[in-house]
Design an enzyme around this catalytic site. Sequence first.
Site, mmCIF file in Angstrom:
data_model
loop_
_atom_site.group_PDB
_atom_site.id
_atom_site.type_symbol
_atom_site.label_atom_id
_atom_site.label_comp_id
_atom_site.label_asym_id
_atom_site.label_seq_id
_atom_site.Cartn_x
_atom_site.Cartn_y
_atom_site.Cartn_z
ATOM 1 C CD GLU A 285 -3.291 -0.171 2.141
ATOM 2 O OE1 GLU A 285 -4.339 -0.769 1.967
ATOM 3 O OE2 GLU A 285 -2.844 0.297 2.955
ATOM 4 C CG HIS A 306 9.381 -29.035 0.089
ATOM 5 N ND1 HIS A 306 10.029 -30.372 0.009
ATOM 6 C CD2 HIS A 306 9.996 -28.532 1.029
ATOM 7 C CE1 HIS A 306 10.916 -30.529 0.721
ATOM 8 N NE2 HIS A 306 11.048 -29.447 1.557
ATOM 9 C CE LYS A 419 -12.420 0.754 0.896
ATOM 10 N NZ LYS A 419 -11.901 1.600 2.056
HETATM 11 O O1 PA5 Z 1 -4.038 0.944 5.333
HETATM 12 C C1 PA5 Z 1 -5.113 1.301 5.222
HETATM 13 O O2 PA5 Z 1 -5.443 2.465 5.380
HETATM 14 C C2 PA5 Z 1 -6.272 0.300 4.936
HETATM 15 O O3 PA5 Z 1 -6.058 -0.886 4.610
HETATM 16 C C3 PA5 Z 1 -7.188 0.240 6.062
HETATM 17 O O4 PA5 Z 1 -6.316 -0.356 7.126
HETATM 18 C C4 PA5 Z 1 -8.597 -0.734 5.942
HETATM 19 O O5 PA5 Z 1 -9.098 -0.476 4.696
HETATM 20 C C5 PA5 Z 1 -9.174 -0.703 7.098
HETATM 21 O O6 PA5 Z 1 -9.728 0.798 7.209
HETATM 22 P P1 PA5 Z 1 -10.586 1.227 8.431
HETATM 23 O O7 PA5 Z 1 -9.684 1.080 9.581
HETATM 24 O O8 PA5 Z 1 -11.010 2.524 8.344
HETATM 25 O O9 PA5 Z 1 -11.671 0.112 8.611
#
Ligand code: PA5
Length: 446
Positions: A285, A306, A419
Site C-alpha cells: 500500500e 517444496h 469499493k
Molecule cells: O491501510 C489502510 O488504510 C487500509 O488497509 C485500512 O487499514 C483498511 O481499509 C481498514 O480501514 P478502517 O480501519 O478505516 O476500517
Amino acid sequence: MAFKFTDKYLKSFVGDSDLSAVSDELESAVRTLEERNGAGNDFLGWVDLPVDYDKDEFSRIKAAAKKIRESCDVFVVIGIGGSYLGARAAIEFVKGNSHNSFKDGSPEIYFVGNDISSSHMRDVIKLCEGKDVCVNVISKSGTTTEPAIAFRVFRDMLVEKYGEKAKDRIFATTDKARGALRSQCDAFGYETFVIPDDVGGRYSVLTAVGLLPIAVAGIDIDKMMGGAAKAREELAGGDIFTNPCYKYAAIRNILYRQGKKIEILVANDPALTMTCEWWKQLFGESEGKDGRGLYPSSVIYSTDLHSMGQYIQQGSRTMFETFINVNIPDGFEIPYDSGNSDGLNFLAGKEMNYVNQKAFEGTVIAHTDGGVPNCAVELTSRSADDFGYLVYFFEKAVAVSGYMLGINPFDQPGVEAYKKNMFALLNKPGYEEEKKKLDKRIADIG
Ligand code: PA5
C-alpha cells in the site's frame, strides 16, 4: 533481543559503489522524512509513537485487556487491513500459530470482518457457542463494509446472549470524532479507544488498534513499545553504510532499478506467516502507486521450498529475497534411532534449529547462484520487543524507500476503486449513476 540486518549475501549484486551512487538520494529521502516536508507529512504520527503516545489510554488498554481476559473465553477481533493484520501478526509472532489451543489463561482469539466469507463467519459463530464472548471492533474510518457487517452480526449475538450488559463486552477502536462506528459508540456507550489522526491504518499496530488485542493475548505491550523505542533510537542517524534501515531502503531501490520487480519476504518459521502478511500490506500500500513499486510477496521456508522454491530457483529473474532468519537454539533435538531405518542418524542429537539454519544457508547460496539476490534480518528470539523493533525497522524503511521511489508512502488512493464499484453494484444510496454504467458494462461483457 538482538536484531541484525545483513547484506553480506548480496555483494555480487549490490556493492559499496552501488550504495555510494544513491547515497545523496537516500540522504534527501531521510531529510524529507525528518523535516516532515514530504508528501503525506500529515501521517507521520508513527515516527515518534514508541515514545510519544497517550499514556492514559495505554493504561486503559491494559485495564480493558485484564477485564476481557477475566470475563471471556473467546475474544473476537473485528477489522480489516491495517485494522487487523498487525495485531494478528504480533500474537502469532510471539505465541505461535497454535496459541488458541493453549490453555494458558488467555481467551481464544478469532479475527473476523477481514473478508466477506459467510462460511468463515459461521465457523467463528460456532466457535463462540456456549462460551463467554467479548468483541473488539476496529475501524479507523468507522465506515468499512467488511468489519461493519461482522460487527452487526456479533453485536446481535452479544445482545441476544447478554441483553443490556452486552455493551460491557464491546470495545471499539476508531476515530475520535468521525464515522458510523464513533456514532454507535456514543449512542450505546461502548468503551472506546482512539486511533490518532496522524497514524495511517498500516502504521497503526503500536496504537490501540494492535495493542488491545495483543495485550488480551497476554503479551507484554510495555516491552513491545520498548522494542520499537529502541529501534527508533538506533535507526536514527548514521548513513547508508551504517544505518541498516537506510541500507535496506537503498538496496530495495537499487535492485528495483536493476530490473527486480518483486521482493519476497522469507521467514523460516510459520509463526511469522502473519508478520509477512502485515509487511505485504505495509509495503504494497505504501509503494504500489503511480505505476511504480516492488510487488511484495512472501513465502515460509522450508515449507515453500517444496513449492515456490522451484520458481524462485529457476523461474523469471525478476525477484530478490529479504529473509527473516529466525535463529533460536532451543534444545529441541532430533532423536536417535538404533535401527536407523530412515537413514536419519546423521542428524541424531542435532537441534532442529541447527537443521533450519543449514537449510537457510544452503538456500541463500543456491538462490544467489540462481540469480536471486538476498539480504537478511536475523532474529535470535521472538519476543514482544523483537516484534516492536521489527515493526519500526520496516515502517521507517518503507517511508524512506518510498520517498526514494518518488511516491507518497502514506496514502492509498487505489483502495477506493473496488469499493466504488461494489457499492454501486449493491445499490448503495448515492451510487445510482455508477450503477447504471456498471450494469451496462456487465451486459456488454455478456
Ligand atoms: O491501510 C489502510 O488504510 C487500509 O488497509 C485500512 O487499514 C483498511 O481499509 C481498514 O480501514 P478502517 O480501519 O478505516 O476500517
